[in-house]
Structure formats: C-alpha cells, structure tokens
Motif scaffolding. Sequence first.
Motif, PDB file in Angstrom:
ATOM      1  N   ARG A   1       0.744  -1.125   0.031  1.00 26.33           N
ATOM      2  CA  ARG A   1       0.140   0.034   0.022  1.00 26.33           C
ATOM      3  C   ARG A   1       0.833   1.278   0.021  1.00 26.33           C
ATOM      4  NH1 ARG A   1      -3.371  -0.387   4.546  1.00 26.33           N
ATOM      5  NH2 ARG A   1      -3.668  -2.573   4.659  1.00 26.33           N
TER       6      ARG A   1
ATOM      7  N   ASP B   1       0.696   1.523  -4.642  1.00 27.41           N
ATOM      8  CA  ASP B   1      -0.765   1.961  -4.866  1.00 27.41           C
ATOM      9  C   ASP B   1      -0.701   2.515  -6.430  1.00 27.41           C
ATOM     10  OD1 ASP B   1      -2.985   3.282  -4.944  1.00 27.41           O
ATOM     11  OD2 ASP B   1      -2.780   4.495  -2.935  1.00 27.41           O
TER      12      ASP B   1
ATOM     13  N   ASN C   1       0.579   7.815   0.859  1.00 32.34           N
ATOM     14  CA  ASN C   1       1.517   6.833   0.833  1.00 32.34           C
ATOM     15  C   ASN C   1       2.608   7.409  -0.265  1.00 32.34           C
ATOM     16  OD1 ASN C   1       0.986   6.262  -2.042  1.00 32.34           O
ATOM     17  ND2 ASN C   1      -0.899   5.464  -1.284  1.00 32.34           N
TER      18      ASN C   1
ATOM     19  N   SER D   1       3.752   6.007  -2.980  1.00 35.59           N
ATOM     20  CA  SER D   1       3.741   5.351  -4.345  1.00 35.59           C
ATOM     21  C   SER D   1       4.256   6.508  -5.313  1.00 35.59           C
ATOM     22  CB  SER D   1       2.471   5.027  -4.551  1.00 35.59           C
ATOM     23  OG  SER D   1       2.132   3.764  -3.977  1.00 35.59           O
TER      24      SER D   1
END
Length: 504
Positions: A9, A13, A201, A203
Amino acid sequence: MDWIENLRRSFLDWDAMGEVLPMMIAVGLKNTLILAFASTVLGVAIGMALALCGISRSPWLRIPARIYTDVFRGLPAIVTILLIGQGLARAGRELFGPSPYPLGILALGLIAGAYIGEIFRSGIQSVDRGQLDACRALSMSYGQAMRLIIVPQGIRRVLPALVNQFIGNVKDSSLVYFLGLLASEREIFRIGQDQAVVTGNLSPLLLAGVFYLLVTVPLTHLVNLIDNRLRVGRSTTGAGTSGLVEVGELKGAAASVDADTRFNGGSLAVRGLSMAYGEHEVLKDVDLTVRPGSVTCVIGPSGSGKSTLLRCLNRLVEVKGGDILLDGDSILGMKPEKLRRRIGMVFQQFNLFPDHTALENVALSLTRIKRMNKDAADRVAKARLAEVGLAGRQHHRPSRLSGGQQQRVAIARALAMEPEVILFDEVTSALDPELVKGVLTLMADLGRRGMTMVIVTHEMGFARRVADQVVFMDEGRVVEAGSPEAIFDRPQSERLKRFLAEVL
Ligand SMILES: Nc1ncnc2c1ncn2[C@@H]1O[C@H](COP(=O)(O)OP(=O)(O)OP(=O)(O)O)[C@@H](O)[C@H]1O
C-alpha cells in the motif's frame, strides 16, 4: 502477512500512481529536463571559459578560475542554490519576473560550470603535446591550434564525462524546489512529493524515482557506449599492411609523379647558434650551412641536441644567441607563422590529427592557413597523397593506417604547404622495421627532386646513400660535418670514431 500488505500500500498503490502519471510527464518530466538541459548548456559555456582560463599562462586568468572552481565545487549544491535563489531574488525578480525558476537554472549552471571546467581542462591537457607542435609547424597560431585541433579533440575525449555531468544535473534539479517553484514549474521530485502528501503513501514518490531512472539509466549506457567507441577507435590499427605493400604503394605513386617537377629548395645558414632550456645549455656555438636543394643528415648520440637544432630552425623553440638565415634573411625577425610556411616539419610520432581523415589532415592548413577554397585544397591534398602512394587511403583516419602510411601522410601534409625546406625529426624511429623502407624511399625521392631537407636520423645507411652532407653532433656542438664519405670513411675526431664504432 500484514506487513507485506502495508508495504504494497505504501509503495505500489497503482491508483495513486495512475493519477499522478499524466502530471509527472507533462509537468515534472518537462521541467526536470528543462532545468537539467539549460543548466548543462550554461555549465558548458562557463566550463569552457574556466578551462581556457585554467590553462592560460596568465595568473590573472588562472587564479580567478581556480577560486571559482574551488568555491562552487566545494559548497553543497543546496547551499549554492539557496544563496543564489534567495540572495539574488530581488535582482532575479527585476530580470526574470517573479518566478525563481531562472535563478534555479543559474545556480545549477554555476555549479555545473565548476565541474565541467575541470572536465574540459583535463580533456584539453590530455591531448598529446605533439598535436600542438604539429599545428604550430603547419604555421597555425596558438589560437587557431586550440580552436581547430586541441579543444575539439579534448572535448571529444571527455564526452562521456559530460554526459555524466548531465545526469548529475538531472538529479540536482530536484533541489531547485527549495526556492518555492510555482505549481506549473515543479519538477519530477516535487510532483512526487506533493502527491505523496495527498495520497498518504509513497507510491507517487516511487514513481518519481522510476522517472529519474528512465532518464538516467539510458544515459549511463550511452556513456559506456561512447566510451567503448572512443577506446576502439583509438586502438584500431586496421591497416594490416606489410612493408612490401608499402613499398609497392610508392612504386605505384612514382608513376603518377612527374619526375621533372622539381622543388624550389631554399638555403639555410646557422651562425654561432646557442640555445638553452632554462639553465641547461643544449646548443653551443653551432655553425651549419645547408645549400639549396641539398640533403643534410644530422647524426649523433642521444641528447646531443639534434632535435633541438631542428626546432630552432622553424622556431618551435627560441634561440638564445647567434642567427639563422633562410635564403640570406634572418629568421629571428620573421613572424614565426610566416617562417613555418616556408619551413615544414615532420615528427617522429607523426602527430597526425586523429579525428581527421588523411585527406583532411593534408587539406586543413591549405583551407585555414593558405585560405584556399575547399575544392582547390582537396585537389592539392589528393595530389600530395597520390605522390606519397596513398591515393587509395584518402578517407582513412590515422588509426586505420600503419605507422609508415601515417608518416607518409605527415610528409604529404608538410609538402602541401610548398615549403622551401623540410625538417625531419627521427621520422622512422617509431616505425616497425619493415615499414621504414617505404618512408626512406619517399624521402630519398624528395631529395632527388630538389627539396632542401635537414634530417635527424639514426639510419646510417640512409645518411650515407642519400645525404649531400652529414653533420655529427655531440654535447650540443657540431663536431664534424662533411660528405658522407668523409664522415663515415675518414672520421677525424675520436668522438665520431667512437660513435660510429657503436652504431655501425
Ligand atoms: N623541452 C625540454 N625541456 C628541457 N630540456 C629538454 C627539453 N627537450 C630536450 N631537452 C634536453 O636537451 C638535450 C638535448 O635534447 P635533444 O632532444 O635535442 O637531443 P637529441 O640529440 O635529439 O636526442 P635524441 O636522439 O634522444 O632525441 C637533452 O639533454 C634533453 O634532455
């Protein structure tokens, strides 16, 4: 396996990545490339100026260049960026408007300039010293030699390092965001970071990392490719010719030369010549007379001053005392470039220009020094190459020619300037034994056609066969001079007898 899910996650993501992707390309990638490219261009301009100042003899240019380099290389990039971006913010606003973007480019360029300057300087200084000698002997000025030969050669050698510097600038561009860029000016890192805050997050930041790699990894491979190419180019000696081929080439050439075309050889008179490298006296009271159209071979032990004597004759080094007359006029009052049009020189290490074909090597000084147009220069160059048996190799670069062929290109290059005298400095010493004959045959032919030649040589057989006069030097003095028979069959001095006993 909660922690794996957590990691996924955080870093993978896909939705967050998909969302930021268009902006990453349209804004981030675009801005990163603009920042890196513009600052590298600026850095190249600053770097070239620094390199030229850095190799200058004037301390007024050298010392500031050194200080600049030390300062901008020594400071952390972020410090420089903040000092320039914030310190010059007011001036920047007046010059470029409210955006700190141009100041970011300026800061990155100033930093890159310090590194690129060092890259250029080492590239230029790594160019063989013989290249400058060859340029000067072809009567180029220092500036022309630098512009036409030395600097381009130096740059070519450091191309991989320059690409590396561009990679550095791609990465350093991520620091410019500290200056507070507008949304439309954000680069890859800033977009990744902003979006990471939104999504909570990492990503988008990982995607930013991938973008950096997409730009830098291919470039790293490009660097390796260029590096390999340059290395292969240097080591190829694709000539594969034997001595027999070389002599054969000259026989073919002899047919194309009208044996009646004679050179207009000049005369030389050396009077009481002395020369010193610093305190070290190398030539002492040298006297020498060279008749028009004659061949003079200078022999003697290593370090006796033979090469230095030749270098005095075309003023590659300056004399300390005495005089040298060319056709009765002192060469010491002449402009060196003018003198060198009349006195050509061929070197032991050939000193051909490696980035130029045989034809270009010969034609270069015709277009640049004699100001001939390209067609006329090419015509002359082709004729000179044909005369030395290399009509079929005009488009070969030196690395694809044998040593003997390279030396014949060097002779063609000297001949093309239509000199009255040619100086040969141990021109067969660097050749494989089987390639020596071709070059000596060619030189003997020039002698027969009336070229005045002064030849420093260790080829005693050649000196005996071809010379009109042989000069024996030892410890910076002419010990004996006379006909080949007088020198080789009836040596007078003990020193010459001892020398001949060792070399014959
Ligand atoms: N650029 C230089 N700086 C200082 N000394 C030099 C330089 N070039 C040559 N010398 C010195 O000058 C002396 C004569 O050198 P030169 O090259 O003229 O001799 P040479 O007879 O041609 O020798 P060789 O046959 O080995 O080439 C030598 O002692 C050499 O060390």
